[in-house]
Design an enzyme around this catalytic site. Structure first.
Site, PDB file in Angstrom:
ATOM      1  N   LYS A   1      66.495   8.404  16.370  1.00 17.31           N
ATOM      2  CA  LYS A   1      67.220   8.186  17.643  1.00 17.31           C
ATOM      3  C   LYS A   1      66.205   8.039  18.761  1.00 17.31           C
ATOM      4  O   LYS A   1      65.053   8.469  18.652  1.00 17.31           O
ATOM      5  CB  LYS A   1      68.169   9.334  17.955  1.00 17.31           C
TER       6      LYS A   1
ATOM      7  N   ASP B   1      69.813  18.747  17.965  1.00 15.26           N
ATOM      8  CA  ASP B   1      70.156  17.322  17.825  1.00 15.26           C
ATOM      9  C   ASP B   1      70.892  16.996  16.524  1.00 15.26           C
ATOM     10  O   ASP B   1      71.289  15.856  16.294  1.00 15.26           O
ATOM     11  CB  ASP B   1      68.883  16.452  17.856  1.00 15.26           C
TER      12      ASP B   1
END
Ligand code: C5P
Length: 299
Positions: free
Chosen positions: A16, A144
């Site tokens: 990401k 995350d």
């Protein structure tokens, strides 16, 4: 990117970037309250999970990149342990992790690997764990991890674990530069805590700009509150950012706590020309360079 045979599964585990990352303050538990926008990108590790058979056994884990974490501490092993315990499964599993995503770079590789392991084991054992339970397990593994259960584009709040999907960000292409600097997330947040009061110009998520097809609007709205402290602690990162700017890419930002930097392009124009510009620049930033498209949310 999923290959299957009975008792064996190979899954992709994506990286990401943070298109936006604001830190609202320090919490009593030591973590920081965030507002962030995650974007999953097509840079993948691969995880193979296999049922070994038998009633009782260990997690047999290996990674093609040695030295990632001490035995038993890799996020893949921790994710597997937490899943198997939660599902009361005692059967041994064999797990192989093949790394492409640079570790300690802010690209979320470890968190992504943990989420992919939870999903892969759930499927391998046909456990049908409720989504809310998987999210609970993921949140305990890392801030995350929850995002990576669905991927795509999403807003993250809290420590980053309160995830709200964003369905309408346009497809993009990212140029990712990873200087050879190992960054500790905990250290960057600790440095930031010392100067939080000085930074009072908090920004809000620029949703209209992020949704825009016009890459110049998106570029102008990229923001990462951790960048100043990361650059101060690791001057090599600032030098890499300066070299990228000198090569004509003027909007590169840090992702997460770094050390990877990224630049954004619309899907049609692409990032290849920028990669070539970087490659032929007189003062090249050192480090690895990747081109990766945005990835859409999984159903
Ligand atoms: O949750 P994760 O293990 O990825 O976080 C690594 C470290 O980063 C934490 O131990 C904490 O020091 C810091 N952190 C933070 N606030 C967040 C996320 C991480 O202070 N929202």
């Amino acid at each position: 990117m999923r290959r299957e045979s009975p008792g064996r599964l190979v899954v992709a585990s994506a990286a990401k970037v943070n298109l936006f990352l604001e830190v609202l303050g320090r919490r009593p538990d030591g973590y920081h309250e965030l507002e962030t926008v995650f974007q999953e990108i097509a840079l993948f590790d691969e995880i193979e999970v296999e049922r070994v058979g038998g009633a009782e056994g260990e997690i047999d884990f290996a990674c093609d990149l040695p030295g990632l974490a001490p035995p038993g501490r890799n996020l893949v092993e921790r994710a597997a342990r937490s899943f198997l315990d939660a599902a009361r499964i005692r059967e041994p599993v064999r797990i192989r992790l093949r790394k492409t995503i640079p570790a300690g770079s802010g690209l979320g590789g470890g968190s992504s690997n943990a989420a992919a392991t939870l999903l892969a084991l759930d499927r391998l054992f046909a456990a049908r764990t409720p989504a809310a339970r998987l999210e609970e397990l993921a949140a305990a593994l890392g801030s995350d991890c929850v995002f990576f259960l669905h991927g795509g584009s999403a807003i993250g709040r809290g420590r980053g674990e309160r995830v709200e999907p964003l369905r309408d960000l346009p497809s993009r292409e990212f140029l990712v530069i990873v200087p050879p600097v190992a960054v500790s997330t905990a250290e960057i947040y600790a440095d930031l805590a010392a100067r939080l009061k000085a930074d009072s110009d908090l920004r809000t998520i620029p949703l209209d700009e992020l949704r825009s097809e016009d890459p110049t609007l998106v570029r102008r709205s990229l923001h990462n509150r951790l960048e100043t402290v990361a650059f101060a602690r690791h001057p090599e990162l600032r030098r890499a950012a300066d070299a990228i700017r000198a090569a004509g890419i003027d909007h590169a930002r840090l992702t997460g706590s770094g050390g990877a930097l990224f630049a954004v392009f619309d899907a049609r124009t692409g990032a290849s020309a920028a990669a070539k510009t970087l490659d032929s620049a007189s003062q090249q930033p050192s480090g690895r360079v990747f081109i990766a498209a945005s990835v859409s949310r999984r159903p």
